[in-house]
Write a protein that holds these residues in place. Structure first.
Motif, short mmCIF file in Angstrom:
data_model
loop_
_atom_site.label_atom_id
_atom_site.label_comp_id
_atom_site.label_asym_id
_atom_site.label_seq_id
_atom_site.Cartn_x
_atom_site.Cartn_y
_atom_site.Cartn_z
N SER A 1 22.03 14.02 7.95
CA SER A 1 23.30 13.30 7.86
C SER A 1 24.32 14.00 6.97
O SER A 1 25.52 13.95 7.24
N ASP A 2 23.85 14.68 5.90
CA ASP A 2 24.78 15.26 4.93
C ASP A 2 24.65 16.77 4.75
O ASP A 2 25.34 17.35 3.92
N ASN A 3 23.73 17.41 5.51
CA ASN A 3 23.49 18.84 5.36
C ASN A 3 23.16 19.23 3.92
O ASN A 3 23.64 20.25 3.40
N LEU B 1 16.86 7.62 14.29
CA LEU B 1 17.31 7.93 15.64
C LEU B 1 18.81 8.13 15.70
O LEU B 1 19.31 8.94 16.48
N ASP B 2 19.52 7.37 14.88
CA ASP B 2 20.98 7.42 14.90
C ASP B 2 21.52 8.77 14.44
O ASP B 2 22.69 9.08 14.68
N ARG B 3 20.70 9.57 13.79
CA ARG B 3 21.13 10.89 13.31
C ARG B 3 21.06 11.95 14.41
O ARG B 3 21.52 13.07 14.22
N PHE B 4 20.44 11.62 15.54
CA PHE B 4 20.39 12.56 16.65
C PHE B 4 21.57 12.32 17.58
O PHE B 4 21.81 11.19 18.00
N LEU B 5 22.30 13.37 17.89
CA LEU B 5 23.43 13.22 18.79
C LEU B 5 22.98 12.72 20.15
O LEU B 5 23.57 11.81 20.73
N GLU C 1 15.46 3.05 13.60
CA GLU C 1 16.80 3.16 14.17
C GLU C 1 17.70 4.05 13.33
O GLU C 1 18.52 4.80 13.86
N SER C 2 17.57 3.98 12.00
CA SER C 2 18.43 4.80 11.13
C SER C 2 18.18 6.29 11.33
O SER C 2 19.10 7.11 11.21
N THR D 1 7.80 10.91 5.01
CA THR D 1 8.14 12.29 5.31
C THR D 1 9.28 12.37 6.31
O THR D 1 10.15 13.24 6.21
N GLN D 2 9.28 11.46 7.28
CA GLN D 2 10.40 11.42 8.22
C GLN D 2 11.73 11.21 7.49
O GLN D 2 12.74 11.82 7.83
N SER D 3 11.71 10.35 6.48
CA SER D 3 12.94 10.04 5.75
C SER D 3 13.45 11.24 4.97
O SER D 3 14.63 11.28 4.59
#
Length: 313
Positions: free
Chosen positions: A125-127, A164-168, A161-162, A116-118
């Motif tokens: 990432s792509d709106n 987390l990387d989407r959060f500024l 990590e993938s 669900t997180q995914s």
């Protein structure tokens, strides 16, 4: 920087600060994230106002708002939507999920399953979201404000990590000081103050501000300073994985947003330095065992790295 744009940002900051008391830095970083067109992770213990920040921002904008309570049984379709068969037309019709909003609050994001997180990954990432091979665009502006309790481990799924990387930025609320807490008690005497907020900006104005942020200038010396910080995270013996190129882009965007809030059309080195820890700390991996105090430990390491990098004059 045009005065009318600076005025719009000030109006939004004032509106949020009416109910989020004693947390000017948190409010400002929330605005930086919005203007950069990115997403924010608020990490702290329950009851310190994480959700309140998102609600105050959402009510200050004339757009759609959604709050998602993440639970272990939440499914991806509960977020993005699904195709439903229409008996009259004998066709499948896409029913939009709650993620089709301008401001999405993802409460306790680490309490739901990785699957669900995914579902948020493509959206952040792509709106856009894809359902049964069909891509659906999300509204503009689009921002996810996720919350989680870093000290709760039973029944939780740490963000990879993938994701987390989407959060500024990842920031902590912290407890308010005594004066601010007294004000909070007084303002909550008759109810929830955030319910009294009304929109001060239109979504079209936010898009205009986000476009203006991309025009903020960064000269060569500040460019090199930013890259020096990124490179230093990769060369240190304290980190197993340093900051990525995406992290460098995020720091660049955050510095541009900060400059706009400050009323400048150019970035100064201090903009980069002030935001480096919040933007980079959740994107790097320290060496050794990952313990409960990982966030504080990593932030200390990144902070020291930033302090050791020479600031251009």
């Amino acid at each position: 920087m045009p005065a009318e744009l600076t005025s719009l940002v000030a109006e939004l900051e004032t509106s949020i600060s009416r109910v989020v008391l004693g947390k000017s830095e948190v409010v400002r970083k929330c605005l930086i994230t919005l203007l950069a067109g990115e997403h924010l992770l608020l990490e702290d213990v329950p009851g310190v106002g994480k959700t309140l920040v998102g609600k105050a921002l959402a009510r200050s904008l004339d757009g759609e708002f959604c709050r998602l309570q993440f639970t272990p049984d939440l499914l991806p379709s509960d977020i993005v939507g699904s195709n439903v068969f229409n008996n009259k037309t004998h066709e499948f019709v896409f029913h939009r999920g709650p993620i089709f909003a301008n401001i999405v609050i993802a409460d306790e994001i680490n309490r739901t399953s990785p699957r669900t997180q995914s579902a948020l990954l493509e959206a952040m990432s792509d709106n856009q979201v894809s359902v049964d091979g069909v891509t659906h665009d999300l509204p503009t502006p689009f921002m996810v404000i996720a919350t989680q309790n870093p000290f709760e481990f039973e029944g939780t799924y740490p963000l990879p990590e993938s994701q987390l990387d989407r959060f500024l930025m990842r920031i902590s609320m912290g407890y308010p000081d005594r004066t601010a807490e007294r004000q909070i008690l007084e303002t909550h005497r008759r109810g929830e103050p955030v319910a009294e907020l009304s929109p001060v900006l239109l979504c079209e104005q936010i898009k205009q501000l986000q476009d203006a942020v991309r025009e903020i200038d960064m000269n060569d010396s500040v460019h090199e300073y930013l890259l020096d910080i990124i490179e230093a995270t990769r060369d240190t013996d304290d980190l197993q994985v340093g900051a990525s190129t995406r992290a460098a882009i995020s720091l660049y965007r955050a510095a541009q947003s900060f400059a706009m809030i400050e009323g400048r059309d150019f970035v100064v080195p201090d903009d980069v330095k002030q935001l480096a820890v919040s933007v980079l700390a959740h994107r790097v991996i320290p060496k050794g065992y990952l313990h409960a105090g990982q966030r504080e430990a990593v932030e200390t390491i990144v902070g020291r790295i930033v302090d050791e990098v020479a600031v251009p004059t």
